[in-house]
Write an enzyme that holds these catalytic residues in place. Structure first.
Site, PDB file in Angstrom:
ATOM      1  N   GLU A  92      36.541  58.169   2.254  1.00  0.00           N
ATOM      2  CA  GLU A  92      36.842  59.598   2.059  1.00  0.00           C
ATOM      3  C   GLU A  92      37.950  60.085   2.985  1.00  0.00           C
ATOM      4  O   GLU A  92      37.955  59.775   4.177  1.00  0.00           O
ATOM      5  CB  GLU A  92      35.560  60.414   2.307  1.00  0.00           C
ATOM      6  CG  GLU A  92      35.431  61.616   1.419  1.00  0.00           C
ATOM      7  CD  GLU A  92      35.274  61.236  -0.063  1.00  0.00           C
ATOM      8  OE1 GLU A  92      36.276  61.402  -0.808  1.00  0.00           O
ATOM      9  OE2 GLU A  92      34.189  60.797  -0.455  1.00  0.00           O
ATOM     10  N   ASP A 149      42.829  58.292   1.612  1.00  0.00           N
ATOM     11  CA  ASP A 149      43.841  57.866   0.634  1.00  0.00           C
ATOM     12  C   ASP A 149      45.228  58.403   0.979  1.00  0.00           C
ATOM     13  O   ASP A 149      46.216  57.944   0.420  1.00  0.00           O
ATOM     14  CB  ASP A 149      43.437  58.242  -0.801  1.00  0.00           C
ATOM     15  CG  ASP A 149      43.254  59.725  -1.026  1.00  0.00           C
ATOM     16  OD1 ASP A 149      42.913  60.437  -0.054  1.00  0.00           O
ATOM     17  OD2 ASP A 149      43.440  60.183  -2.165  1.00  0.00           O
ATOM     18  N   SER A 197      37.713  67.168 -11.398  1.00  0.00           N
ATOM     19  CA  SER A 197      38.048  67.754 -12.695  1.00  0.00           C
ATOM     20  C   SER A 197      39.549  68.038 -12.747  1.00  0.00           C
ATOM     21  O   SER A 197      40.177  67.931 -13.800  1.00  0.00           O
ATOM     22  CB  SER A 197      37.246  69.032 -12.931  1.00  0.00           C
ATOM     23  OG  SER A 197      37.625  70.049 -12.030  1.00  0.00           O
ATOM     24  N   SER A 198      40.128  68.366 -11.591  1.00  0.00           N
ATOM     25  CA  SER A 198      41.562  68.702 -11.564  1.00  0.00           C
ATOM     26  C   SER A 198      42.408  67.506 -12.013  1.00  0.00           C
ATOM     27  O   SER A 198      43.254  67.630 -12.893  1.00  0.00           O
ATOM     28  CB  SER A 198      41.989  69.164 -10.164  1.00  0.00           C
ATOM     29  OG  SER A 198      41.669  68.202  -9.191  1.00  0.00           O
ATOM     30  N   GLU A 252      49.691  68.143  -8.585  1.00  0.00           N
ATOM     31  CA  GLU A 252      48.789  68.781  -7.597  1.00  0.00           C
ATOM     32  C   GLU A 252      49.543  69.120  -6.310  1.00  0.00           C
ATOM     33  O   GLU A 252      49.383  70.203  -5.751  1.00  0.00           O
ATOM     34  CB  GLU A 252      47.571  67.892  -7.293  1.00  0.00           C
ATOM     35  CG  GLU A 252      46.596  67.850  -8.467  1.00  0.00           C
ATOM     36  CD  GLU A 252      45.126  67.584  -8.089  1.00  0.00           C
ATOM     37  OE1 GLU A 252      44.595  68.206  -7.164  1.00  0.00           O
ATOM     38  OE2 GLU A 252      44.516  66.744  -8.776  1.00  0.00           O
ATOM     39  N   ASP A 280      42.345  59.920  -6.659  1.00  0.00           N
ATOM     40  CA  ASP A 280      41.722  60.444  -7.876  1.00  0.00           C
ATOM     41  C   ASP A 280      42.535  60.096  -9.113  1.00  0.00           C
ATOM     42  O   ASP A 280      42.009  59.638 -10.126  1.00  0.00           O
ATOM     43  CB  ASP A 280      41.602  61.975  -7.798  1.00  0.00           C
ATOM     44  CG  ASP A 280      40.738  62.411  -6.649  1.00  0.00           C
ATOM     45  OD1 ASP A 280      40.229  61.525  -5.939  1.00  0.00           O
ATOM     46  OD2 ASP A 280      40.575  63.630  -6.462  1.00  0.00           O
ATOM     47  N   TYR A 330      40.332  71.645   3.157  1.00  0.00           N
ATOM     48  CA  TYR A 330      40.934  70.337   2.873  1.00  0.00           C
ATOM     49  C   TYR A 330      42.328  70.278   3.505  1.00  0.00           C
ATOM     50  O   TYR A 330      42.669  69.317   4.188  1.00  0.00           O
ATOM     51  CB  TYR A 330      41.019  70.137   1.353  1.00  0.00           C
ATOM     52  CG  TYR A 330      41.491  68.763   0.930  1.00  0.00           C
ATOM     53  CD1 TYR A 330      40.595  67.813   0.460  1.00  0.00           C
ATOM     54  CD2 TYR A 330      42.844  68.406   0.994  1.00  0.00           C
ATOM     55  CE1 TYR A 330      41.027  66.551   0.066  1.00  0.00           C
ATOM     56  CE2 TYR A 330      43.282  67.152   0.614  1.00  0.00           C
ATOM     57  CZ  TYR A 330      42.373  66.232   0.146  1.00  0.00           C
ATOM     58  OH  TYR A 330      42.800  64.985  -0.236  1.00  0.00           O
TER      59      TYR A 330
HETATM   60  P1  ADP Z   1      37.607  69.314  -8.493  1.00  0.00           P
HETATM   61  O1  ADP Z   1      36.844  68.789  -7.312  1.00  0.00           O
HETATM   62  O2  ADP Z   1      36.691  69.515  -9.671  1.00  0.00           O
HETATM   63  O3  ADP Z   1      38.815  68.534  -8.800  1.00  0.00           O
HETATM   64  P2  ADP Z   1      39.540  71.346  -7.813  1.00  0.00           P
HETATM   65  O4  ADP Z   1      39.364  72.638  -7.078  1.00  0.00           O
HETATM   66  O5  ADP Z   1      40.432  70.308  -7.240  1.00  0.00           O
HETATM   67  O6  ADP Z   1      38.076  70.784  -8.087  1.00  0.00           O
HETATM   68  O7  ADP Z   1      40.124  71.638  -9.267  1.00  0.00           O
HETATM   69  C1  ADP Z   1      39.548  72.592 -10.096  1.00  0.00           C
HETATM   70  C2  ADP Z   1      40.614  73.222 -10.977  1.00  0.00           C
HETATM   71  O8  ADP Z   1      41.007  72.283 -12.019  1.00  0.00           O
HETATM   72  C3  ADP Z   1      40.112  74.447 -11.721  1.00  0.00           C
HETATM   73  O9  ADP Z   1      40.226  75.608 -10.930  1.00  0.00           O
HETATM   74  C4  ADP Z   1      41.041  74.471 -12.921  1.00  0.00           C
HETATM   75  O10 ADP Z   1      42.288  74.997 -12.557  1.00  0.00           O
HETATM   76  C5  ADP Z   1      41.230  72.984 -13.234  1.00  0.00           C
HETATM   77  N1  ADP Z   1      40.204  72.580 -14.216  1.00  0.00           N
HETATM   78  C6  ADP Z   1      39.220  71.690 -14.020  1.00  0.00           C
HETATM   79  N2  ADP Z   1      38.428  71.601 -15.111  1.00  0.00           N
HETATM   80  C7  ADP Z   1      38.920  72.459 -16.015  1.00  0.00           C
HETATM   81  C8  ADP Z   1      38.545  72.867 -17.329  1.00  0.00           C
HETATM   82  N3  ADP Z   1      37.474  72.358 -17.919  1.00  0.00           N
HETATM   83  N4  ADP Z   1      39.300  73.799 -17.933  1.00  0.00           N
HETATM   84  C9  ADP Z   1      40.381  74.314 -17.346  1.00  0.00           C
HETATM   85  N5  ADP Z   1      40.798  74.001 -16.117  1.00  0.00           N
HETATM   86  C10 ADP Z   1      40.078  73.091 -15.447  1.00  0.00           C
HETATM   87 MG    MG Z   2      40.449  68.236  -7.406  1.00  0.00          MG
END
Ligand code: ADP
Ligand code: MG
Length: 355
Positions: free
Chosen positions: A30, A33, A120-121, A153, A165, A214
């Site tokens: 963690e 990277d 998710s990003s 990013e 990631d 972060y």
């Molecule tokens: P994570 O740990 O999930 O990567 P982040 O804060 O780095 O969290 O990223 C989250 C951002 O990614 C959200 O605020 C949005 O901008 C984008 N994102 C993630 N999932 C979705 C989704 N399903 N629809 C639209 N945007 C998304």
């Molecule tokens: Mg992220």
């Protein structure tokens, strides 16, 4: 709802292309990277479905079921701290790379919790870039997609993340781990033990990468790099350690985490290859202690969740992702999983199971 259906409902037409992109969980390694370390993330069965049709004008329309709205933008827009920034940035960079020539209509549906440390990003960005690349006549390899996704990013969003990631998501399939050397992007795909489950439990503590924690850790690592005169914190010498210790206790502790985490990641890769999962578990638990005590990226509720996960029978558990909230990852014998999960969640009412 599938993203194809969401697209049809939103734009009253069928999308040109659709894909699924996995999220990822980091087993170990963690915050190293971006410091020259080896990391071991796993691509998940959960992820993001994206449907997209390119446009010949510069307009961008983005629907996401998690935000339940359509945002209308143009490829000339910049990030404005809205959820749509990541999708917007992906289209802007797909244009820079020559994958698209104009805007796009996009529908997103997702099974990934946002801001949980499951990336998710990066799943969203890699997903859009791969779709856009598939529409162009260019041949684009997975590593180039990961590097471009990192630029979205870093440059468009202003999030100074490393390459883990994007590489995990772009270069491997759900259920597989990738042992990644972040210095040269060489990697090995590794199968996970069949009798154990990699459980992911959300702590119920929410964080935003934009809240600055972060970034603060990244900035501390930048100062360490200036002091030691190179970027490879994970492989710093004893003399450099002494220099750091005399300069700042905080920086010394951050470096201690990086060096020890890199060593643990190497041992964890060997433990999986040797099918020694109890050893992997111990290393995960040691990793949590290092994140808690040296990198200082945990929260009391998360420490308690990790401790209980282990007391209830996980061979190892740790906070995963950027820290300051989000999920823990635990390695649990499949035959004990159901009871383990039930007991853990009953002790932590705010927590919930992701996988
Ligand atoms: P994570 O740990 O999930 O990567 P982040 O804060 O780095 O969290 O990223 C989250 C951002 O990614 C959200 O605020 C949005 O901008 C984008 N994102 C993630 N999932 C979705 C989704 N399903 N629809 C639209 N945007 C998304
Ligand atoms: Mg992220």
């Amino acid at each position: 709802m599938s993203s194809t259906l969401a697209f049809k409902k939103t734009y009253n037409s069928m999308p040109k292309v659709t894909s699924f992109t996995p999220g990822r969980v980091n087993l170990i390694g963690e915050h190293i990277d971006y410091n020259g370390g080896i990391v071991l993330p796993v691509a998940l069965e959960k992820g993001i479905f994206i449907s997209l049709t390119p446009r010949s004008d510069n307009s961008i329309r983005i629907f996401s079921d998690q935000f339940d709205e359509v945002i209308e933008l143009s490829i000339n827009n910049i990030a404005t701290s809205k959820w749509s920034d990541y999708a917007l940035g992906s289209i802007v960079y797909a244009n820079k790379a020559g994958f698209l020539n104009g805007g796009a209509d996009i529908a997103i549906t997702s099974t990934l919790p946002i801001g949980a440390g499951l990336s998710s990003s990066s799943a969203l960005i890699v997903g859009i870039l791969k779709l856009a690349a598939s529409l162009s006549k260019k041949t684009v390899d997975n590593i180039s997609i990961a590097i471009l996704a990192k630029r979205v990013e870093n440059e468009f969003i202003g999030m100074p993340c490393g390459i883990m990631d994007q590489m995990a998501i772009s270069c491997t399939d759900p259920g597989k781990a990738i042992a990644l050397d972040t210095k040269n992007l060489s990697f090995e795909v590794i199968s996970l033990p069949k009798s154990y489950h990699i459980a992911i439990i959300h702590s119920g503590e929410y964080r935003l990468n934009t809240d600055g924690n972060y970034k603060k850790r990244k900035e501390e690592c930048d100062i360490i790099k200036e002091i030691i005169g190179h970027n490879d914190i994970c492989n710093m010498s004893d003399n450099e350690f002494i220099l750091l210790k005399n300069t700042s206790t905080d920086l010394y502790q951050r470096a201690l985490h990086c060096v020890s985490e890199h060593q643990r990641a190497l041992k964890a890769i060997k433990a999986i290859k040797d099918d020694n999962i109890p050893k992997l578990g111990l290393l995960m638990t040691e990793s949590h202690a290092s994140m808690r005590d040296d990198f200082k990226m945990s929260l009391t509720n998360i420490d308690n969740l990790v401790n209980d996960a282990i007391h209830l029978g996980a061979v190892g558990a740790r906070l995963t992702g950027g820290g300051f909230g989000g999920c823990i990852v635990a390695c649990v014998l499949k035959k004990n999983l159901k009871t383990w999960r039930q007991k853990l969640l009953s002790l932590h009412p705010k927590a919930f199971s992701v996988i």
